[in-house]
Design an enzyme around this catalytic site. Structure first.
Site, PDB file in Angstrom:
ATOM      1  N   ILE A 178       0.828  -1.350   0.178  1.00 16.23           N
ATOM      2  CA  ILE A 178       0.174   0.016  -0.328  1.00 16.23           C
ATOM      3  C   ILE A 178       0.895   1.050  -0.272  1.00 16.23           C
ATOM      4  O   ILE A 178       0.546   2.720  -0.380  1.00 16.23           O
ATOM      5  CB  ILE A 178      -0.970   0.131   0.987  1.00 16.23           C
TER       6      ILE A 178
ATOM      7  N   ALA B  37       4.255  -1.823   8.966  1.00 19.46           N
ATOM      8  CA  ALA B  37       3.582  -2.845  10.230  1.00 19.46           C
ATOM      9  C   ALA B  37       3.970  -4.441  10.066  1.00 19.46           C
ATOM     10  O   ALA B  37       4.185  -4.950   8.624  1.00 19.46           O
ATOM     11  CB  ALA B  37       2.174  -2.360  10.691  1.00 19.46           C
TER      12      ALA B  37
ATOM     13  N   TYR C 123      -3.154  -9.085  16.377  1.00 26.85           N
ATOM     14  CA  TYR C 123      -2.704  -7.877  15.155  1.00 26.85           C
ATOM     15  C   TYR C 123      -3.786  -6.792  15.712  1.00 26.85           C
ATOM     16  O   TYR C 123      -3.384  -5.602  15.235  1.00 26.85           O
ATOM     17  CB  TYR C 123      -2.828  -9.013  13.570  1.00 26.85           C
TER      18      TYR C 123
ATOM     19  N   HIS D 232      -3.593 -13.306   1.381  1.00 25.86           N
ATOM     20  CA  HIS D 232      -4.818 -12.256   0.893  1.00 25.86           C
ATOM     21  C   HIS D 232      -5.984 -13.290  -0.522  1.00 25.86           C
ATOM     22  O   HIS D 232      -4.919 -14.170  -1.916  1.00 25.86           O
ATOM     23  CB  HIS D 232      -4.517 -10.668  -0.181  1.00 25.86           C
TER      24      HIS D 232
ATOM     25  N   ASP E 136     -13.457 -16.124  11.040  1.00 26.64           N
ATOM     26  CA  ASP E 136     -13.503 -15.731  10.144  1.00 26.64           C
ATOM     27  C   ASP E 136     -15.200 -15.087   9.584  1.00 26.64           C
ATOM     28  O   ASP E 136     -16.288 -16.275   9.790  1.00 26.64           O
ATOM     29  CB  ASP E 136     -13.573 -17.132   8.725  1.00 26.64           C
TER      30      ASP E 136
END
Ligand SMILES: NC(=O)c1ccc[n+]([C@@H]2O[C@H](COP(=O)([O-])OP(=O)(O)OC[C@H]3O[C@@H](n4cnc5c(N)ncnc54)[C@H](O)[C@@H]3O)[C@@H](O)[C@H]2O)c1
Length: 337
Positions: free
Chosen positions: A12, A81, A148, A204, A299
């Protein structure tokens, strides 16, 4: 204006750095220890416009302090991070040390060196498992279910507390939903991403699907098809990384006239795992192997942002709210590796 981008060699951060280099004349410094980022990404960004790259780990407190005192940055955009949820459950200290302790030191150095604006990458993981299938607003109670998410929520509180005692230290905290896609750069009318997602291990969904389409993986696992959703697979709010990045640029100006705040970044609509798989099959005309396996613990069925706050308060407007644009750019990027 002088801007420090931490984690700018990562997924990102590199898209935000790219937009800053292309669309502004600000002086950019990227700090990265290259733990999950890539030096190739830095080289590619240098071709767009030259900037200062500092290879440094945020845990080196004295060096971070020296850099900030020396450069006197106006803005810090903080991406650096660790962000693998599963790993954070096995090794929570790694996450608290890097994501929370190093961020605390960065904020301390930032306020002392009179940084005026701090833009922080947080995550929808701070909301935890919201049981109802409703869009999540910033007022939804936070309740992280893994280290996290907790490491990011703690950092949010630290940014807020620092700002309370320093009028000149403003922040924007962005809580990202599922970030996907790659650079929308066209060369000779062909989509040719220069930067994109490159995580090892990859966790991902969209990069995993395009890797499978390209034969880099044998099979795509779908974790459960008995969720309370129309096709039984999990629904997520996928936001194009180019749109996510442009919100950060907008946040810099936003803080001139507005007070500090927290915003969700998503599109307020979701796609299921099966919809993603079908979309990639359709745009690539490649049929690949898919297998439904057991659900994974933790999830949630449905994780979709309510983005009305950011649309109401900021001038930011998404340009790539299309599953095709997301999957196609992710595919073209993966093909180029
Ligand atoms: N990718 C997503 O879908 C997503 C979703 C929500 C939030 N986020 C957050 O966005 C940020 C960026 O995520 P990403 O996907 O680009 O991750 P990434 O791993 O690709 O990028 C992180 C960058 O930070 C660097 N870094 C890590 N620790 C460092 C340290 N101690 N010192 C210096 N550099 C360090 C890495 O080398 C890497 O270049 C993270 O804070 C993450 O928690 C990401």
């Amino acid at each position: 204006m002088k801007i420090l981008v931490t984690g700018g060699a990562g997924y990102i951060g590199s898209h935000v750095a790219k937009q800053l280099l292309e669309t502004t004349t600000y002086q950019i410094t990227i700090l990265d220890n290259l733990s999950t980022g890539n030096i190739e990404t830095i080289d590619i960004l240098q071709k767009i416009r030259e900037f200062h790259f500092v290879k440094l780990d945020l845990k080196e407190f004295e060096k971070v302090k020296e850099l900030l005192e020396d450069k006197k940055f106006d803005v810090i955009i903080h991406f650096a991070a660790y962000s693998v949820v599963f790993e954070s459950m096995q090794n929570p200290m790694k996450y608290y040390l890097n994501n929370t302790v190093n961020t605390t030191n960065l904020i301390e150095c930032a306020t002392k060196s009179r940084v005026k604006k701090f833009i922080f990458s947080s995550t929808a993981a701070v909301y935890g498992d919201v049981k109802q299938n409703i869009n999540i607003s910033e007022n939804t109670p936070t309740n992280p279910i893994n280290p996290y998410g907790m490491s990011k929520l703690m950092s949010e509180k630290i940014v807020q507390d620092a700002s309370k005692v320093s009028n000149n230290f403003k922040y924007v905290i962005f809580r990202y939903f599922n970030v996907a896609g790659a650079d929308m750069y066209f060369s000779e009318n062909e989509l040719s991403p220069r930067v994109g997602e490159r995580h090892e291990p990859e966790t991902h969904l969209i990069p995993l699907v395009v890797k499978t389409a390209l034969g880099k993986r044998d099979i795509l696992n779908i974790y459960g098809e008995d969720f309370d959703t129309p096709d039984g697979t999990c629904i997520r709010d996928y936001i194009h990384v180019e749109d996510l990045a442009s919100a950060h640029i907008e946040a810099i100006d936003y803080l001139d006239e507005n007070s500090s705040d927290i915003f969700n970044l998503g599109y307020s609509r979701g796609f299921s795992v099966k919809e993603i798989v079908n979309n990639v099959k359709e745009i690539t005309s490649i049929n690949f192997k898919v297998e439904v396996v057991e659900r994974r613990e933790g999830d949630p069925a449905f994780l979709v942002a309510d983005n009305s706050k950011v649309l109401e308060k900021m001038k930011w407007r998404p340009k790539f709210d299309s599953l095709e644009a997301i999957c196609k750019s992710a595919y073209e990027w993966e093909k180029s590796l």
